[in-house]
Design an enzyme around this catalytic site. Sequence first.
Site, PDB file in Angstrom:
ATOM      1  N   SER A 179       3.204  -4.222   2.128  1.00 23.38           N
ATOM      2  CA  SER A 179       1.973  -5.314   3.046  1.00 23.38           C
ATOM      3  C   SER A 179       1.647  -5.979   3.851  1.00 23.38           C
ATOM      4  O   SER A 179       2.733  -6.582   4.290  1.00 23.38           O
ATOM      5  CB  SER A 179       0.583  -4.181   2.442  1.00 23.38           C
ATOM      6  N   LYS A 183       4.808  -8.381   6.105  1.00 25.52           N
ATOM      7  CA  LYS A 183       5.218  -8.716   7.171  1.00 25.52           C
ATOM      8  C   LYS A 183       5.140  -9.852   7.155  1.00 25.52           C
ATOM      9  O   LYS A 183       6.596 -10.597   8.096  1.00 25.52           O
ATOM     10  CB  LYS A 183       3.726  -8.725   7.996  1.00 25.52           C
ATOM     11  N   TRP A 270      -2.099   4.380   8.463  1.00 29.34           N
ATOM     12  CA  TRP A 270      -2.391   3.178   9.222  1.00 29.34           C
ATOM     13  C   TRP A 270      -1.351   2.162   9.406  1.00 29.34           C
ATOM     14  O   TRP A 270      -1.356   1.048   9.743  1.00 29.34           O
ATOM     15  CB  TRP A 270      -3.945   2.528   7.535  1.00 29.34           C
ATOM     16  N   HIS A 320      -0.473   3.991   0.077  1.00 31.37           N
ATOM     17  CA  HIS A 320      -0.061   2.919   0.382  1.00 31.37           C
ATOM     18  C   HIS A 320       0.075   2.307  -1.002  1.00 31.37           C
ATOM     19  O   HIS A 320      -0.800   1.368  -1.874  1.00 31.37           O
ATOM     20  CB  HIS A 320      -0.899   2.125   0.792  1.00 31.37           C
TER      21      HIS A 320
HETATM   22  C1  GCU Z   1      -5.199  -4.669   5.705  1.00 26.85           C
HETATM   23  C2  GCU Z   1      -4.381  -4.863   6.705  1.00 26.85           C
HETATM   24  C3  GCU Z   1      -3.039  -4.059   7.219  1.00 26.85           C
HETATM   25  C4  GCU Z   1      -2.772  -5.154   5.741  1.00 26.85           C
HETATM   26  C5  GCU Z   1      -3.106  -5.001   4.284  1.00 26.85           C
HETATM   27  C6  GCU Z   1      -2.663  -4.698   3.381  1.00 26.85           C
HETATM   28  O1  GCU Z   1      -4.970  -2.389   5.415  1.00 26.85           O
HETATM   29  O2  GCU Z   1      -4.683  -3.742   7.821  1.00 26.85           O
HETATM   30  O3  GCU Z   1      -2.340  -4.861   8.015  1.00 26.85           O
HETATM   31  O4  GCU Z   1      -1.154  -4.022   5.188  1.00 26.85           O
HETATM   32  O5  GCU Z   1      -4.287  -4.567   4.844  1.00 26.85           O
HETATM   33  O6  GCU Z   1      -2.377  -6.219   3.520  1.00 26.85           O
HETATM   34  O7  GCU Z   1      -3.111  -4.043   1.717  1.00 26.85           O
END
Ligand code: GCU
Length: 339
Positions: A179, A183, A270, A320
């Site tokens: 997540s 990144k 998402w 997720h």
């Molecule tokens: C939120 C955010 C995402 C991210 C996620 C996470 O949903 O919008 O961009 O990847 O948190 O890190 O769990």
Amino acid sequence: LKFKIIQNDPTALGGQAIRREVLITFARKEETPEATLLIYLPKNTDGPVPAFLTINFVGNHTIHPDPGISITRSWVRNSKDWGIENNRADERSRGSRRSRWAVEKILKRGYALATIYYGDIDPDYDDGFANGVHRLYSKPKPDEWGSISAWAWGLSRCLDYLETDRDINAKKVAVMGHSRLGKTSLWAGAQDDRFALVISNDSGCGGAALSRREFGETVKRINTSFPHWFCDNFTQYNDRINDLPVDQHLLIALVAPRPVYIASATGDPWADPKGEFLSGYHAGPVYKLFGLEGVGVDSHPKADHPVGHHIGYHLRTGKHDVTDFDWEQYLNFADRHLK
Ligand code: GCU
């Protein structure tokens, strides 16, 4: 930067592993930020082992119920599910994120697992960069690092340590994150070519997902909800994404010719699973320049059918998350490329 081994226990996990902890301190100043790198090493190996270096969300002690893991003293996000109150972690959260970290499986396959808590590098809230490692530097200019870049920098500092550890083969370190930390692992891998393999788990917007699709989370949304994650210049594209001179397939391509793996989940719109696949697909031409094959397919594969050569991809059934299925694919991919 200082590394100090604060524990080395060869009887960890019922004697299956060595648990090592390295305290990393970052500065000359009195009140230096500090981070603890936790390493599990498989036993009875034949020389230095390849490793997965990962960055975690709630503290090293949450990845396994092992009572020997130190509990972070840094800020932690409050959560009833994880047993965190007053932004401090204690025994209640030990092992609470265990399902995401296939520790025994990784060790059995002959890899070490090293992990660091992201809050030890930079607490994940918008405070004008007064805390974490940012406070050792002047306030970031609009083209300078936000939190994701700081976490990625922290991963490189962990690799600096791993290069000194004789039990680890530092030329065979895969960097992995989930997540926002997916990144982060992509950015770490793009910038630091000492990482031999790069894994993005459900990284979504600002990670593997193409921004121009504007499917699921958008650049405007992410920059608004999390103003501290990216450099300020990124916000200039909030309302004109087609003017952005790059898109995320170029981030994937920065890993070339090293192998990269992108994972998505069906229940994670998402993060735009299709957009995550497409950035892998469109990084392919850069791998071709090196004579290497990318994802090896022309359309989004069906769920639970991993694909890919130098760019691996799967869409897992489910939400997720990071699961044993994901780890199984990363281990297979690492076996192919690192062993
Ligand atoms: C939120 C955010 C995402 C991210 C996620 C996470 O949903 O919008 O961009 O990847 O948190 O890190 O769990």
